[in-house]
Design an enzyme around this catalytic site. Structure first.
Site, PDB file in Angstrom:
ATOM      1  N   LYS A  91     -86.975  12.520 -33.810  1.00  0.00           N
ATOM      2  CA  LYS A  91     -87.594  11.584 -32.878  1.00  0.00           C
ATOM      3  C   LYS A  91     -88.880  12.244 -32.389  1.00  0.00           C
ATOM      4  O   LYS A  91     -88.871  13.334 -31.848  1.00  0.00           O
ATOM      5  CB  LYS A  91     -86.645  11.297 -31.710  1.00  0.00           C
ATOM      6  N   GLU A 140     -83.767  11.386 -39.092  1.00  0.00           N
ATOM      7  CA  GLU A 140     -85.164  11.732 -38.881  1.00  0.00           C
ATOM      8  C   GLU A 140     -85.341  12.244 -37.461  1.00  0.00           C
ATOM      9  O   GLU A 140     -84.621  11.822 -36.547  1.00  0.00           O
ATOM     10  CB  GLU A 140     -86.063  10.512 -39.090  1.00  0.00           C
ATOM     11  N   ARG A 192     -96.528  -1.378 -32.331  1.00  0.00           N
ATOM     12  CA  ARG A 192     -95.300  -2.174 -32.458  1.00  0.00           C
ATOM     13  C   ARG A 192     -95.511  -3.596 -31.933  1.00  0.00           C
ATOM     14  O   ARG A 192     -94.891  -4.534 -32.385  1.00  0.00           O
ATOM     15  CB  ARG A 192     -94.185  -1.481 -31.677  1.00  0.00           C
ATOM     16  N   GLU A 235     -95.346   7.145 -36.948  1.00  0.00           N
ATOM     17  CA  GLU A 235     -95.627   7.489 -35.555  1.00  0.00           C
ATOM     18  C   GLU A 235     -96.886   8.339 -35.497  1.00  0.00           C
ATOM     19  O   GLU A 235     -97.045   9.281 -36.280  1.00  0.00           O
ATOM     20  CB  GLU A 235     -94.435   8.275 -34.993  1.00  0.00           C
TER      21      GLU A 235
END
Length: 134
Positions: free
Chosen positions: A20, A18, A40, A67
């Site tokens: 970043k 994936e 997080r 994200e």
């Protein structure tokens, strides 16, 4: 899994890769048309318009990992734009952990990603990573 620096590129057919992104890692909780976004560190993130958009997903309840990013005209994430609230954020979904009362964490990742892709297909502020295998 946290990133780590390696000397050589890694490629293997048994792994999924994936991009970043440069944004805020977040877990999205959707239930009964409401959306909560946690960092997080379990801090509640505001992003009011993004929460409203995510709450429209066609699910009774869902948990997504991903994200929050702001994208430039080329689709690259721009962290400063996210901090300065210059553009509307989008949610890049990496994983679907729960859907409509079903805990999906024991399902193979590839299957969760396929279900995720179907779920977010028509939502304009959610992206899912296209599956890339080694």
């Amino acid at each position: 899994m946290r990133l780590r620096l390696v000397k050589e590129p890694f490629d293997h057919p048994d792994y999924i890769f994936e991009l970043k992104h440069d944004g805020f890692r977040a877990v999205v909780y959707i239930q009964n048309g409401e959306c909560k976004i946690l960092s997080r560190n379990s801090n509640q993130l505001r992003f009011k318009s993004l929460r409203a958009n995510l709450a429209k997903l066609p699910a009774l309840d869902a948990i997504l990992d991903g994200e929050i990013v702001c994208l430039d005209e080329h689709g690259a994430s721009r962290f400063n734009d996210l901090l300065n609230k210059k553009t509307q954020p989008v949610f890049y979904a990496f994983d679907l952990l729960w859907l409509n009362g079903e805990d999906l964490r024991q399902q193979p990742l590839i299957e969760r990603k396929q279900r995720l892709s179907v779920l977010v297909r028509k939502c304009d502020r959610i992206r899912d990573e296209q599956l890339r295998r080694g």
